[in-house]
Design a protein around this motif. Structure first.
Motif, PDB file in Angstrom:
ATOM      1  N   ALA A  28       0.833  -1.201   0.000  1.00  0.00           N
ATOM      2  CA  ALA A  28       0.000   0.000   0.000  1.00  0.00           C
ATOM      3  C   ALA A  28       0.873   1.258   0.000  1.00  0.00           C
ATOM      4  CB  ALA A  28      -0.909  -0.004   1.224  1.00  0.00           C
ATOM      5  N   PHE A  29       2.023   1.147   0.663  1.00  0.00           N
ATOM      6  CA  PHE A  29       2.950   2.272   0.736  1.00  0.00           C
ATOM      7  C   PHE A  29       4.008   2.053  -0.332  1.00  0.00           C
ATOM      8  CE2 PHE A  29       6.242   5.006   2.148  1.00  0.00           C
ATOM      9  CZ  PHE A  29       5.679   5.932   3.004  1.00  0.00           C
ATOM     10  N   ASP A  58      10.716   3.273   7.915  1.00  0.00           N
ATOM     11  CA  ASP A  58       9.970   2.541   8.937  1.00  0.00           C
ATOM     12  C   ASP A  58       9.083   1.465   8.325  1.00  0.00           C
ATOM     13  OD1 ASP A  58      10.996   3.763  11.172  1.00  0.00           O
ATOM     14  OD2 ASP A  58       9.585   5.429  11.095  1.00  0.00           O
ATOM     15  N   VAL A  62      10.174  -1.870   9.757  1.00  0.00           N
ATOM     16  CA  VAL A  62       9.294  -2.216  10.883  1.00  0.00           C
ATOM     17  C   VAL A  62       8.144  -3.103  10.432  1.00  0.00           C
ATOM     18  CG1 VAL A  62       7.738  -1.294  12.643  1.00  0.00           C
ATOM     19  CG2 VAL A  62       9.870  -0.107  12.135  1.00  0.00           C
ATOM     20  N   VAL A  63       7.594  -2.810   9.247  1.00  0.00           N
ATOM     21  CA  VAL A  63       6.391  -3.519   8.829  1.00  0.00           C
ATOM     22  C   VAL A  63       6.693  -4.622   7.817  1.00  0.00           C
ATOM     23  CG1 VAL A  63       4.098  -3.284   7.832  1.00  0.00           C
ATOM     24  CG2 VAL A  63       5.051  -1.421   9.195  1.00  0.00           C
ATOM     25  N   GLY A 202       0.024  -9.618  11.168  1.00  0.00           N
ATOM     26  CA  GLY A 202       0.488  -9.463  12.541  1.00  0.00           C
ATOM     27  C   GLY A 202       1.982  -9.614  12.703  1.00  0.00           C
ATOM     28  N   THR A 204       5.660  -9.114  13.354  1.00  0.00           N
ATOM     29  CA  THR A 204       6.585  -8.153  13.938  1.00  0.00           C
ATOM     30  C   THR A 204       7.903  -8.896  14.129  1.00  0.00           C
ATOM     31  OG1 THR A 204       6.004  -8.807  16.182  1.00  0.00           O
ATOM     32  CG2 THR A 204       4.757  -6.985  15.254  1.00  0.00           C
ATOM     33  N   PRO A 318      -5.468   0.235  -0.203  1.00  0.00           N
ATOM     34  CA  PRO A 318      -4.759  -0.014   1.053  1.00  0.00           C
ATOM     35  C   PRO A 318      -5.366  -1.096   1.938  1.00  0.00           C
ATOM     36  CG  PRO A 318      -6.147   1.897   1.305  1.00  0.00           C
ATOM     37  CD  PRO A 318      -6.306   1.454  -0.113  1.00  0.00           C
ATOM     38  N   ILE A 319      -6.411  -1.776   1.457  1.00  0.00           N
ATOM     39  CA  ILE A 319      -7.015  -2.835   2.256  1.00  0.00           C
ATOM     40  C   ILE A 319      -6.291  -4.130   1.902  1.00  0.00           C
ATOM     41  CG2 ILE A 319      -9.193  -4.022   2.695  1.00  0.00           C
ATOM     42  CD1 ILE A 319     -10.408  -1.338   1.423  1.00  0.00           C
ATOM     43  N   GLU A 320      -6.364  -5.130   2.796  1.00  0.00           N
ATOM     44  CA  GLU A 320      -5.713  -6.404   2.506  1.00  0.00           C
ATOM     45  C   GLU A 320      -6.713  -7.527   2.341  1.00  0.00           C
ATOM     46  OE1 GLU A 320      -2.828  -7.410   5.443  1.00  0.00           O
ATOM     47  OE2 GLU A 320      -1.670  -5.621   5.009  1.00  0.00           O
TER      48      GLU A 320
ATOM     49  N   VAL B  63      -9.210   3.209   4.574  1.00  0.00           N
ATOM     50  CA  VAL B  63      -8.119   2.309   4.937  1.00  0.00           C
ATOM     51  C   VAL B  63      -8.631   0.975   5.474  1.00  0.00           C
ATOM     52  CG1 VAL B  63      -6.440   4.108   5.402  1.00  0.00           C
ATOM     53  CG2 VAL B  63      -7.919   3.307   7.236  1.00  0.00           C
ATOM     54  N   SER B  64      -9.950   0.789   5.478  1.00  0.00           N
ATOM     55  CA  SER B  64     -10.449  -0.480   5.993  1.00  0.00           C
ATOM     56  C   SER B  64     -11.677  -0.914   5.231  1.00  0.00           C
ATOM     57  CB  SER B  64     -10.816  -0.347   7.465  1.00  0.00           C
ATOM     58  OG  SER B  64     -12.019   0.362   7.604  1.00  0.00           O
ATOM     59  N   SER B  70      -4.744  -2.661   8.069  1.00  0.00           N
ATOM     60  CA  SER B  70      -3.338  -3.034   7.962  1.00  0.00           C
ATOM     61  C   SER B  70      -2.483  -1.804   8.210  1.00  0.00           C
ATOM     62  CB  SER B  70      -3.045  -3.634   6.592  1.00  0.00           C
ATOM     63  OG  SER B  70      -2.780  -2.612   5.666  1.00  0.00           O
ATOM     64  N   ALA B  71      -1.328  -2.025   8.828  1.00  0.00           N
ATOM     65  CA  ALA B  71      -0.463  -0.903   9.178  1.00  0.00           C
ATOM     66  C   ALA B  71      -0.023  -0.137   7.929  1.00  0.00           C
ATOM     67  CB  ALA B  71       0.757  -1.418   9.931  1.00  0.00           C
ATOM     68  N   GLU B  72       0.374  -0.899   6.915  1.00  0.00           N
ATOM     69  CA  GLU B  72       0.840  -0.243   5.689  1.00  0.00           C
ATOM     70  C   GLU B  72      -0.251   0.563   5.019  1.00  0.00           C
ATOM     71  OE1 GLU B  72       2.784  -1.903   2.304  1.00  0.00           O
ATOM     72  OE2 GLU B  72       4.025  -3.118   3.632  1.00  0.00           O
ATOM     73  N   GLY B  73      -1.460   0.015   5.045  1.00  0.00           N
ATOM     74  CA  GLY B  73      -2.584   0.700   4.428  1.00  0.00           C
ATOM     75  C   GLY B  73      -2.803   2.066   5.058  1.00  0.00           C
ATOM     76  N   MET B  75      -0.302   3.723   6.824  1.00  0.00           N
ATOM     77  CA  MET B  75       0.918   4.509   6.640  1.00  0.00           C
ATOM     78  C   MET B  75       1.051   5.078   5.236  1.00  0.00           C
ATOM     79  SD  MET B  75       3.262   2.029   8.907  1.00  0.00           S
ATOM     80  CE  MET B  75       4.882   2.741   8.884  1.00  0.00           C
ATOM     81  N   ALA B  76       0.371   4.441   4.268  1.00  0.00           N
ATOM     82  CA  ALA B  76       0.435   4.927   2.891  1.00  0.00           C
ATOM     83  C   ALA B  76      -0.030   6.380   2.807  1.00  0.00           C
ATOM     84  CB  ALA B  76      -0.422   4.039   1.989  1.00  0.00           C
ATOM     85  N   TYR B  77      -0.863   6.813   3.772  1.00  0.00           N
ATOM     86  CA  TYR B  77      -1.355   8.193   3.743  1.00  0.00           C
ATOM     87  C   TYR B  77      -0.488   9.130   4.578  1.00  0.00           C
ATOM     88  CZ  TYR B  77      -5.120   5.957   1.387  1.00  0.00           C
ATOM     89  OH  TYR B  77      -5.815   5.215   0.482  1.00  0.00           O
ATOM     90  N   ALA B  92      -0.881  -5.668  16.667  1.00  0.00           N
ATOM     91  CA  ALA B  92       0.295  -5.598  15.805  1.00  0.00           C
ATOM     92  C   ALA B  92       0.315  -4.293  15.007  1.00  0.00           C
ATOM     93  CB  ALA B  92       0.326  -6.791  14.855  1.00  0.00           C
ATOM     94  N   LYS B  95       1.372  -1.522  17.237  1.00  0.00           N
ATOM     95  CA  LYS B  95       2.818  -1.615  17.474  1.00  0.00           C
ATOM     96  C   LYS B  95       3.597  -1.077  16.266  1.00  0.00           C
ATOM     97  CE  LYS B  95       6.033  -5.332  18.590  1.00  0.00           C
ATOM     98  NZ  LYS B  95       6.900  -5.075  19.650  1.00  0.00           N
ATOM     99  N   HIS B  96       3.181  -1.508  15.075  1.00  0.00           N
ATOM    100  CA  HIS B  96       3.837  -1.042  13.850  1.00  0.00           C
ATOM    101  C   HIS B  96       3.792   0.477  13.733  1.00  0.00           C
ATOM    102  CE1 HIS B  96       3.377  -5.143  11.694  1.00  0.00           C
ATOM    103  NE2 HIS B  96       4.557  -5.019  12.250  1.00  0.00           N
ATOM    104  N   GLU B  99       5.971   2.160  16.424  1.00  0.00           N
ATOM    105  CA  GLU B  99       7.397   1.994  16.130  1.00  0.00           C
ATOM    106  C   GLU B  99       7.821   2.853  14.945  1.00  0.00           C
ATOM    107  OE1 GLU B  99       8.468  -2.146  15.795  1.00  0.00           O
ATOM    108  OE2 GLU B  99       8.064  -2.482  17.914  1.00  0.00           O
ATOM    109  N   SER B 100       6.845   3.215  14.113  1.00  0.00           N
ATOM    110  CA  SER B 100       7.159   4.082  12.974  1.00  0.00           C
ATOM    111  C   SER B 100       6.976   5.554  13.334  1.00  0.00           C
ATOM    112  CB  SER B 100       6.266   3.730  11.791  1.00  0.00           C
ATOM    113  OG  SER B 100       6.386   2.379  11.501  1.00  0.00           O
ATOM    114  N   ILE B 102       4.485   7.187  14.500  1.00  0.00           N
ATOM    115  CA  ILE B 102       3.210   7.841  14.203  1.00  0.00           C
ATOM    116  C   ILE B 102       2.399   7.846  15.495  1.00  0.00           C
ATOM    117  CG2 ILE B 102       1.032   7.612  12.937  1.00  0.00           C
ATOM    118  CD1 ILE B 102       2.750   6.304  10.703  1.00  0.00           C
TER     119      ILE B 102
END
Lengths: 343, 284
Positions: A28-29, A58, A62-63, A202, A204, A318-320, B63-64, B70-73, B75-77, B92, B95-96, B99-100, B102
């Motif tokens: 997504a990023f 990050d 991190v991800v 999940g 990490t 950005p959804i999974e 984002v959902s 998802s963390a990346e979803g 963070m993309a913004y 998780a 935590k992501h 740790e980034s 944000i």
């Protein structure tokens, strides 16, 4: 291994490395691959100046990186366990999922979620996140033990009984999980879905660190059972005549596979089809020598899951999408195609 | 006094400057509408799937889907601040994000009038406009008081209609709202009486419990009504005909996020439900 098999293993390994590196840039990023390269090299001190984009760094470290590693570990575990279990039972249908290991693991995980507040509070305080992991482990071990015991006749597990027992356990675990779903709160419901459909979201560094010893040791040992499994292919009597303690081999392979699958379910939920389809595909393209099948399944499992994870992260970003859905959608047609072609 | 006013103005200006640099991701419709209500709508860069109000928020990227995050979803913004309801964000992902580097603020919501004010103030503090928060809370309080007065006047001396709320996602999964639930609170505030007094929270729906509760009105979310196949289909569900609501065809369908957000639109939602209740029980 024949030279053709060696070639296949090499190609799979190269493909895995390529896909893993490529997937570092996908998601997504968006991170350009050149930047990925730059950031990794900067970490190792090759390049002096890091890139200015801290957030991208990050996302990468991190991800994404733990996630790709976890995908490779889980895929390898599922692939080789499938191959090992199929070898033991000389039956292409016997897969860790089918003999109840996965559903047992996820049932216990779901039980931990549902009753955490009531029954496991003390334990939960001591173990924290690991409680779930241990729960899933215990579930995998207990179901494998039960199925193994039920299937044993005069000291030898019967394949048909084992599969039937597995189906029964799956049904039972499914019903109990269903019951939990019915009683769960909205919040618990969401965690339960994770266990049923599987996800690498999940990931990490912590849980990579928790499961990697289990998976690396068990799969690393499984690779060396190729010769024994080849003897098994002739039949257990013959294997015994060749001087092999077949019972002991069986116990080892089931234990190692349970360890590997239990660990992977504990961190990623149930990811179906990999354990069944990967060894088959490997056998169809490279032959049935178990020394080859085990190693190739290990690598191909990792490859398939890394690929599936990239798709799950990018298709509807950005959804999974749940990864279990991808492995089934991706794997089944390929598998059917190979089956029809080889018929 | 002049000095004080000047200070306040300067502070407000400062906050506005700060606000412009913010990039906020809001993860529930209650949070979204509150951030917009605080005048920081422009700083919101993405929301969750439930945020359809106000219109500007509905047009933002999501984002959902079905609350899977998802963390990346997120963070993309490139957010600077993520506002999430308690329990909705997986450990998780949390935590992501942290740790980034944000900032993530997890908000707990209490389903009452007081809870709504606290919620607004918490968000105002999180986005850095506490003074604005206070004035929005006061404005909401005033409106709420007016509406409560109207409702009290209109319902004085009348029997409160018994309202049964059914949460439905298709015929297989239906539950009813008990005491202490978010719906219980809105029903009471809107001048109704929750038909369920026996248990707390949400419990699975059964035909027998429906008949026993004998509601005067059945209330559902709009998506609940459509998931059951429309109002006509609900009237045909087993047991509904045996209740007053079924006999009089009193079924109310309301927008879910309006009804239970307990934020800046609380007065609006109470008034809307009250009007619906009055409309269906008019010829009683």
């Amino acid at each position: 291994m024949s030279s053709k098999q060696q070639l296949i293993v090499t190609i799979l390994a190269l493909a895995l490395i390529f896909v893993a590196l490529f997937s570092l840039g996908q998601g997504a990023f968006y991170i350009p691959l050149a930047d990925v390269w730059h950031m990794i090299m900067a970490k190792f001190g090759v390049y002096e100046s890091p890139l200015p984009d801290n957030l991208a760094e990050d996302v990468l470290f991190v991800v994404r990186m733990p996630r790709i590693l976890l995908g490779m570990l889980v895929g390898a575990a599922l692939g080789i366990s499938g191959a090992g279990i199929q070898g033991i039972f000389r039956n292409p249908l016997a897969e860790p999922g089918l003999i109840g290991i996965s559903s047992g693991a996820s049932l216990f995980a779901v039980l931990v979620i549902a009753f955490e507040a009531v029954l496991f509070r003390g334990l939960s305080e001591i173990l924290g996140y690991y409680l779930l992991v241990f729960g899933a482990f215990a579930g995998a071990g207990i179901t494998a033990f039960i199925v193994y015991q039920i299937a044993k006749k005069e000291g030898r597990p019967q394949v048909t009984t084992m599969l039937l027992a597995g189906i029964a356990i799956n049904g039972f675990a499914g019903a109990l999980t269903g019951l939990m779903t019915y009683m769960a709160t909205e919040q618990q419901l969401r965690s339960i879905t994770f266990w049923m459909l599987g996800s690498l979201g999940g990931a990490t560094w912590d849980n990579v660190a928790v499961v990697s010893p289990f998976i690396l040791v068990s799969t690393g040992l499984l690779v060396f059972f190729g010769k024994s499994l080849n003897a098994f292919a002739l039949g257990e009597m013959q294997a015994d005549l060749l001087g092999m303690r077949s019972d002991r081999v069986k116990l080892w392979v089931v234990t190692l596979a349970t360890l590997a699958v239990g660990a992977s379910v504990a961190v990623a939920g149930i990811i179906g089809f990999v354990g069944l389809l990967v060894p088959h595909t490997v056998r169809l393209i490279g032959g049935a020598d178990n020394r080859f099948v085990l190693l190739a399944s290990l690598i191909m499992g990792a490859l398939v899951l890394t690929l599936a994870d990239v798709l799950s992260r990018t298709l509807v970003a950005p959804i999974e999408l749940p990864i279990g859905v991808i492995t089934a959608l991706l794997g089944t047609p390929v598998f059917l195609y190979i089956l029809i072609k080889e018929k | 006094m002049k000095k004080f006013l000047l200070c306040v103005t300067l502070l407000l200006l400062l906050h506005n400057v700060q606000a412009k640099e913010q990039r906020i991701v809001t993860l529930s419709s209650a949070i979204t509408e509150t951030v917009y209500g605080l005048g920081l709508g422009d700083a919101v860069v993405a929301t969750d799937v439930t945020s359809v109000s106000p219109k500007a928020a509905a047009a933002l990227p999501r984002v959902s889907k079905n609350r899977a995050l998802s963390a990346e979803g997120i963070m993309a913004y490139r957010p600077t601040l993520v506002l999430a309801p308690e329990g909705d964000i997986p450990a998780a992902v949390l935590k992501h994000l942290r740790e980034s580097h944000i900032e993530v603020v997890v908000l707990k919501q209490e389903f009452s009038e007081r809870g709504a004010y606290q919620f607004i103030q918490q968000i105002a503090d999180a986005v850095g406009v506490p003074a604005m928060g206070k004035s929005v809370v006061n404005r909401t309080k005033v409106t709420m008081r007016e509406i409560s007065a109207i409702i009290a006047k209109e319902t004085a001396g009348k029997k409160k209609p018994k309202v049964l709320f059914i949460y439905a996602r298709g015929t297989g999964t239906m539950s009813v709202a008990g005491k202490g639930s978010s719906l219980d609170a809105v029903i009471e505030m809107a001048g109704g009486k929750n038909a369920i007094q026996e248990f707390a929270d949400f419990k699975p729906y059964t035909t027998e419990s429906l008949v026993k509760a004998n509601p005067d009105v059945i209330l559902l979310f709009d998506f609940g009504v459509s998931s059951l196949g429309g109002k006509e289909a609900i009237l045909k569900m087993p047991g509904v005909k045996l209740t007053t609501a079924g006999k009089e065809k009193r079924i109310i369908s309301m927008n879910a996020s309006l009804l239970v957000n307990f934020s800046t639109r609380l007065p609006e939602s109470i008034l809307a439900l009250h009007q619906e209740l009055t409309a269906v029980t008019k010829n009683q």
